[in-house]
Scaffold this active site. Structure first.
Site, PDB file in Angstrom:
ATOM      1  CD  GLU A  32      93.964 -51.006  26.019  1.00 20.28           C
ATOM      2  OE1 GLU A  32      93.373 -49.911  26.039  1.00 20.28           O
ATOM      3  OE2 GLU A  32      94.411 -51.533  24.977  1.00 20.28           O
TER       4      GLU A  32
ATOM      5  CD  GLU B 139      94.847 -43.535  25.528  1.00 21.66           C
ATOM      6  OE1 GLU B 139      96.096 -43.527  25.601  1.00 21.66           O
ATOM      7  OE2 GLU B 139      94.219 -44.068  24.606  1.00 21.66           O
TER       8      GLU B 139
ATOM      9  CG  ASP C 275      92.346 -43.111  20.387  1.00 24.43           C
ATOM     10  OD1 ASP C 275      92.096 -44.245  20.834  1.00 24.43           O
ATOM     11  OD2 ASP C 275      93.257 -42.378  20.828  1.00 24.43           O
ATOM     12  CB  SER C 276      90.742 -48.473  18.466  1.00 20.07           C
ATOM     13  OG  SER C 276      89.348 -48.366  18.680  1.00 20.07           O
TER      14      SER C 276
ATOM     15  CG  ASP D  43      89.079 -42.744  22.897  1.00 15.98           C
ATOM     16  OD1 ASP D  43      89.082 -42.560  24.129  1.00 15.98           O
ATOM     17  OD2 ASP D  43      89.458 -43.799  22.354  1.00 15.98           O
TER      18      ASP D  43
ATOM     19  CE  LYS E 111      88.490 -44.814  26.026  1.00 15.94           C
ATOM     20  NZ  LYS E 111      89.934 -44.672  25.717  1.00 15.94           N
TER      21      LYS E 111
END
Ligand code: KIV
Length: 267
Positions: free
Chosen positions: A182, A114, A43-44, A82, A112
């Site tokens: 990260e 978070e 999602d960057s 993501d 993915k």
């Protein structure tokens, strides 16, 4: 095509795992040609492709669109997509539906998400129960930017180490096949990689994780921000901007197109 077993075996053998982000047909094609082990449609993309300040504006529609394009560019590479902010936070039914759409509509192999809280662990279990592999993400989780008060290294103090390692262990127990870690001290990156048997992929987490991930635009010198943990492998941003200036000059002074670039000239 790689599978979840490929990554498990790579960790066992000690061979490092290479993950790269890609967001569209052409970046995915180049990532596959470069033989990365797996692609992350991060999602960057909200920041490096869509120009938002954070990843929080990215929607399911964005992720489906970009993951499908990435799949077209890399038909033979394992793709993790993501789950965007708020696509797995409301309830488990919505979480499962959104994870499923990334697989069935966009062609991802895994998703993915978070965090390592109890509700995130429930989300991991629910998605795995739908037969979908889940990669978790701990440490400096960018979707928590407002909660953290900025993009700040996590687990800086020795006493925070245990909590993050325990989250990693709980994530493995919940059924995740991989963990991105990260923005943490190198020693914590190492300890968590030793504590769990699923592969860890580090970004800004030092040298000892089982693999490394970089953002496509960062490693190619296309990003406006630079980070200490990024190695720029090619300054393609400068090269591209010089090429555009040369094109502009050539058109303005009549040097382009020259005779060899005339597409069809009557004899
Ligand atoms: O969105 C992303 O690109 C990521 C990586 C930085 C791990 O989550």
């Amino acid at each position: 095509m790689q599978t979840v077993l490929t990554f498990r075996d790579l960790k066992k053998s000690g061979e490092k795992i290479v993950m790269l982000t890609a967001y569209d047909y052409s970046s995915a094609r180049l990532a596959q040609e470069g033989e990365v082990d797996l692609i992350l449609v991060g999602d960057s993309l909200g920041m490096v492709v869509l120009g938002y300040e954070t990843t929080l504006n990215v929607t399911m529609t964005d992720m489906l669109h970009h993951t499908a394009a990435t799949r077209r560019g890399a038909p033979n590479t394992f793709i993790v997509a993501d789950m965007p902010y708020m696509s797995y936070h409301i309830d488990l039914a919505e979480t499962k539906r959104n994870a499923g759409r990334l697989i069935t509509e966009a062609g991802a192999n895994a998703v993915k998400l978070e965090g390592g809280s109890t509700s995130r662990l429930d989300a991991v279990k629910a998605i795995v129960d739908c037969e979908i592999p889940v990669c978790a993400h701990l440490g400096l989780t960018p979707q928590s930017v407002h909660k953290f008060g900025g993009y700040k290294i996590q687990g800086k103090k020795e006493e925070d180490f245990d909590a993050i390692i325990r989250q990693g262990e709980a994530i493995e127990a919940a059924g995740a096949f991989m963990l991105v870690i990260e923005g943490v001290p190198e020693r914590l990156g190492r300890l968590i990689s030793e504590a769990i048997s699923i592969p860890t992929i580090g970004i800004g987490a030092g040298r000892y994780t089982d693999g490394q991930v970089l953002v496509y635009h960062d490693m190619l010198g296309l990003s406006t921000q630079t980070f200490k943990f990024v190695k720029i492998y090619a300054e393609t941003g400068n090269t591209t901007s010089n090429a555009i200036s040369s094109f502009r000059k050539d058109v303005k002074n009549g040097n382009f197109p020259s005779v060899e670039h005339v597409y069809y000239k009557e004899k």
